[in-house]
Scaffold this motif. Structure first.
Motif, PDB file in Angstrom:
ATOM      1  N   LEU A  46      51.085 -65.586  40.596  1.00  0.00           N
ATOM      2  CA  LEU A  46      51.888 -64.465  40.091  1.00  0.00           C
ATOM      3  C   LEU A  46      51.006 -63.443  39.369  1.00  0.00           C
ATOM      4  O   LEU A  46      51.194 -62.235  39.508  1.00  0.00           O
ATOM      5  CB  LEU A  46      52.973 -64.973  39.150  1.00  0.00           C
ATOM      6  N   GLY A  47      50.057 -63.938  38.602  1.00  0.00           N
ATOM      7  CA  GLY A  47      49.138 -63.042  37.905  1.00  0.00           C
ATOM      8  C   GLY A  47      48.289 -62.236  38.862  1.00  0.00           C
ATOM      9  O   GLY A  47      48.041 -61.041  38.640  1.00  0.00           O
ATOM     10  N   MET A  48      47.823 -62.875  39.934  1.00  0.00           N
ATOM     11  CA  MET A  48      47.006 -62.148  40.912  1.00  0.00           C
ATOM     12  C   MET A  48      47.811 -61.058  41.604  1.00  0.00           C
ATOM     13  O   MET A  48      47.310 -59.952  41.834  1.00  0.00           O
ATOM     14  CB  MET A  48      46.435 -63.114  41.946  1.00  0.00           C
ATOM     15  N   VAL A  49      49.052 -61.358  41.940  1.00  0.00           N
ATOM     16  CA  VAL A  49      49.897 -60.347  42.582  1.00  0.00           C
ATOM     17  C   VAL A  49      50.143 -59.175  41.629  1.00  0.00           C
ATOM     18  O   VAL A  49      50.042 -58.009  42.011  1.00  0.00           O
ATOM     19  CB  VAL A  49      51.219 -60.979  43.054  1.00  0.00           C
ATOM     20  N   ALA A  50      50.439 -59.476  40.358  1.00  0.00           N
ATOM     21  CA  ALA A  50      50.690 -58.410  39.382  1.00  0.00           C
ATOM     22  C   ALA A  50      49.441 -57.561  39.154  1.00  0.00           C
ATOM     23  O   ALA A  50      49.525 -56.327  39.084  1.00  0.00           O
ATOM     24  CB  ALA A  50      51.166 -59.006  38.062  1.00  0.00           C
ATOM     25  N   LEU A  51      48.290 -58.181  39.065  1.00  0.00           N
ATOM     26  CA  LEU A  51      47.058 -57.416  38.855  1.00  0.00           C
ATOM     27  C   LEU A  51      46.673 -56.596  40.085  1.00  0.00           C
ATOM     28  O   LEU A  51      46.141 -55.491  39.953  1.00  0.00           O
ATOM     29  CB  LEU A  51      45.918 -58.351  38.457  1.00  0.00           C
ATOM     30  N   THR A  52      46.952 -57.109  41.274  1.00  0.00           N
ATOM     31  CA  THR A  52      46.676 -56.337  42.487  1.00  0.00           C
ATOM     32  C   THR A  52      47.557 -55.092  42.552  1.00  0.00           C
ATOM     33  O   THR A  52      47.086 -53.990  42.848  1.00  0.00           O
ATOM     34  CB  THR A  52      46.895 -57.197  43.733  1.00  0.00           C
ATOM     35  N   VAL A  70      53.776 -51.031  31.566  1.00  0.00           N
ATOM     36  CA  VAL A  70      54.678 -52.188  31.646  1.00  0.00           C
ATOM     37  C   VAL A  70      54.075 -53.266  32.540  1.00  0.00           C
ATOM     38  O   VAL A  70      54.086 -54.451  32.203  1.00  0.00           O
ATOM     39  CB  VAL A  70      56.071 -51.756  32.149  1.00  0.00           C
ATOM     40  N   LEU A  71      53.513 -52.871  33.684  1.00  0.00           N
ATOM     41  CA  LEU A  71      52.913 -53.831  34.604  1.00  0.00           C
ATOM     42  C   LEU A  71      51.681 -54.489  33.994  1.00  0.00           C
ATOM     43  O   LEU A  71      51.466 -55.692  34.150  1.00  0.00           O
ATOM     44  CB  LEU A  71      52.554 -53.126  35.916  1.00  0.00           C
ATOM     45  N   ARG A  72      50.878 -53.719  33.263  1.00  0.00           N
ATOM     46  CA  ARG A  72      49.707 -54.302  32.601  1.00  0.00           C
ATOM     47  C   ARG A  72      50.149 -55.301  31.534  1.00  0.00           C
ATOM     48  O   ARG A  72      49.559 -56.368  31.379  1.00  0.00           O
ATOM     49  CB  ARG A  72      48.848 -53.216  31.980  1.00  0.00           C
ATOM     50  N   SER A  73      51.195 -54.980  30.810  1.00  0.00           N
ATOM     51  CA  SER A  73      51.714 -55.900  29.805  1.00  0.00           C
ATOM     52  C   SER A  73      52.232 -57.186  30.446  1.00  0.00           C
ATOM     53  O   SER A  73      51.986 -58.288  29.935  1.00  0.00           O
ATOM     54  CB  SER A  73      52.828 -55.223  29.008  1.00  0.00           C
ATOM     55  N   ALA A  74      52.919 -57.063  31.569  1.00  0.00           N
ATOM     56  CA  ALA A  74      53.413 -58.251  32.276  1.00  0.00           C
ATOM     57  C   ALA A  74      52.263 -59.100  32.801  1.00  0.00           C
ATOM     58  O   ALA A  74      52.290 -60.332  32.696  1.00  0.00           O
ATOM     59  CB  ALA A  74      54.322 -57.833  33.427  1.00  0.00           C
ATOM     60  N   ALA A  75      51.236 -58.456  33.334  1.00  0.00           N
ATOM     61  CA  ALA A  75      50.082 -59.200  33.845  1.00  0.00           C
ATOM     62  C   ALA A  75      49.347 -59.909  32.713  1.00  0.00           C
ATOM     63  O   ALA A  75      48.930 -61.073  32.856  1.00  0.00           O
ATOM     64  CB  ALA A  75      49.139 -58.263  34.583  1.00  0.00           C
ATOM     65  N   ASN A  76      49.192 -59.251  31.579  1.00  0.00           N
ATOM     66  CA  ASN A  76      48.532 -59.895  30.438  1.00  0.00           C
ATOM     67  C   ASN A  76      49.359 -61.053  29.896  1.00  0.00           C
ATOM     68  O   ASN A  76      48.809 -62.068  29.467  1.00  0.00           O
ATOM     69  CB  ASN A  76      48.264 -58.874  29.330  1.00  0.00           C
ATOM     70  N   THR A  77      50.681 -60.927  29.934  1.00  0.00           N
ATOM     71  CA  THR A  77      51.548 -62.021  29.506  1.00  0.00           C
ATOM     72  C   THR A  77      51.416 -63.218  30.441  1.00  0.00           C
ATOM     73  O   THR A  77      51.344 -64.366  29.986  1.00  0.00           O
ATOM     74  CB  THR A  77      53.011 -61.554  29.448  1.00  0.00           C
ATOM     75  N   ILE A  78      51.353 -62.972  31.746  1.00  0.00           N
ATOM     76  CA  ILE A  78      51.188 -64.050  32.710  1.00  0.00           C
ATOM     77  C   ILE A  78      49.856 -64.758  32.490  1.00  0.00           C
ATOM     78  O   ILE A  78      49.775 -65.988  32.520  1.00  0.00           O
ATOM     79  CB  ILE A  78      51.314 -63.520  34.154  1.00  0.00           C
ATOM     80  N   VAL A  79      48.795 -63.993  32.233  1.00  0.00           N
ATOM     81  CA  VAL A  79      47.483 -64.595  31.977  1.00  0.00           C
ATOM     82  C   VAL A  79      47.522 -65.435  30.699  1.00  0.00           C
ATOM     83  O   VAL A  79      46.965 -66.539  30.652  1.00  0.00           O
ATOM     84  CB  VAL A  79      46.392 -63.505  31.916  1.00  0.00           C
ATOM     85  N   ALA A  80      48.188 -64.938  29.654  1.00  0.00           N
ATOM     86  CA  ALA A  80      48.275 -65.695  28.402  1.00  0.00           C
ATOM     87  C   ALA A  80      49.060 -66.993  28.587  1.00  0.00           C
ATOM     88  O   ALA A  80      48.668 -68.048  28.079  1.00  0.00           O
ATOM     89  CB  ALA A  80      48.925 -64.835  27.315  1.00  0.00           C
ATOM     90  N   VAL A  81      50.163 -66.935  29.336  1.00  0.00           N
ATOM     91  CA  VAL A  81      50.942 -68.145  29.608  1.00  0.00           C
ATOM     92  C   VAL A  81      50.118 -69.119  30.456  1.00  0.00           C
ATOM     93  O   VAL A  81      50.143 -70.334  30.229  1.00  0.00           O
ATOM     94  CB  VAL A  81      52.279 -67.784  30.294  1.00  0.00           C
ATOM     95  N   PHE A  82      49.370 -68.596  31.418  1.00  0.00           N
ATOM     96  CA  PHE A  82      48.497 -69.428  32.253  1.00  0.00           C
ATOM     97  C   PHE A  82      47.465 -70.163  31.404  1.00  0.00           C
ATOM     98  O   PHE A  82      47.280 -71.373  31.541  1.00  0.00           O
ATOM     99  CB  PHE A  82      47.814 -68.544  33.301  1.00  0.00           C
ATOM    100  N   LEU A  83      46.814 -69.463  30.503  1.00  0.00           N
ATOM    101  CA  LEU A  83      45.814 -70.099  29.644  1.00  0.00           C
ATOM    102  C   LEU A  83      46.456 -71.118  28.701  1.00  0.00           C
ATOM    103  O   LEU A  83      45.909 -72.206  28.482  1.00  0.00           O
ATOM    104  CB  LEU A  83      45.046 -69.050  28.855  1.00  0.00           C
ATOM    105  N   GLY A  84      47.607 -70.781  28.144  1.00  0.00           N
ATOM    106  CA  GLY A  84      48.306 -71.733  27.291  1.00  0.00           C
ATOM    107  C   GLY A  84      48.707 -72.984  28.040  1.00  0.00           C
ATOM    108  O   GLY A  84      48.596 -74.103  27.525  1.00  0.00           O
ATOM    109  N   LEU A  85      49.172 -72.812  29.270  1.00  0.00           N
ATOM    110  CA  LEU A  85      49.554 -73.961  30.083  1.00  0.00           C
ATOM    111  C   LEU A  85      48.344 -74.835  30.398  1.00  0.00           C
ATOM    112  O   LEU A  85      48.439 -76.062  30.365  1.00  0.00           O
ATOM    113  CB  LEU A  85      50.220 -73.491  31.375  1.00  0.00           C
TER     114      LEU A  85
END
Length: 106
Positions: A46-52, A70-85
């Motif tokens: 999901l993060g890769m799709v958002a960043l692309t 908004v899209l950059r914020s969503a992509a950064n949120t996905i990356v943060a959740v990914f790292l937390g997971l």
């Protein structure tokens, strides 16, 4: 901002590379779905799709669009959740390994 030829040629490349990477990530998620790593791979795809999408729109539209913020914020949120997971999975696997077979010693 006048788009140069290089930036215009990089847009189709970004779309093709992002689509291929997203497809590969979804195929890997299908393999690792039942493992502890499967959810992390799904979030990464999901993060890769958002960043692309973000970088393609950045090349086409320019840096001052609200949708890009908004899209950059969503992509950064996905990356943060990914790292937390990944941190949570690492701790879970570490606890499971330390309480497991007593023959293992490090």
């Amino acid at each position: 901002m006048d788009p140069s030829l290089t930036s215009l040629l990089s847009v189709p490349f970004a779309i093709v590379a992002g689509t291929a990477a997203g497809t590969f990530a979804l195929l890997c998620w299908g393999i690792f779905r039942n493992s502890p790593f499967g959810t992390a791979v799904a979030l990464l795809s999901l993060g890769m799709v958002a960043l692309t999408i973000y970088h393609t729109m950045l090349l086409v539209v320019g840096p001052e669009s609200l949708a890009l913020h908004v899209l950059r914020s969503a992509a950064n949120t996905i990356v943060a959740v990914f790292l937390g997971l990944l941190i949570l999975r690492h701790r879970q696997l570490g606890r499971a390994r330390s309480g497991g077979d007593p023959r293992w010693s490090e």
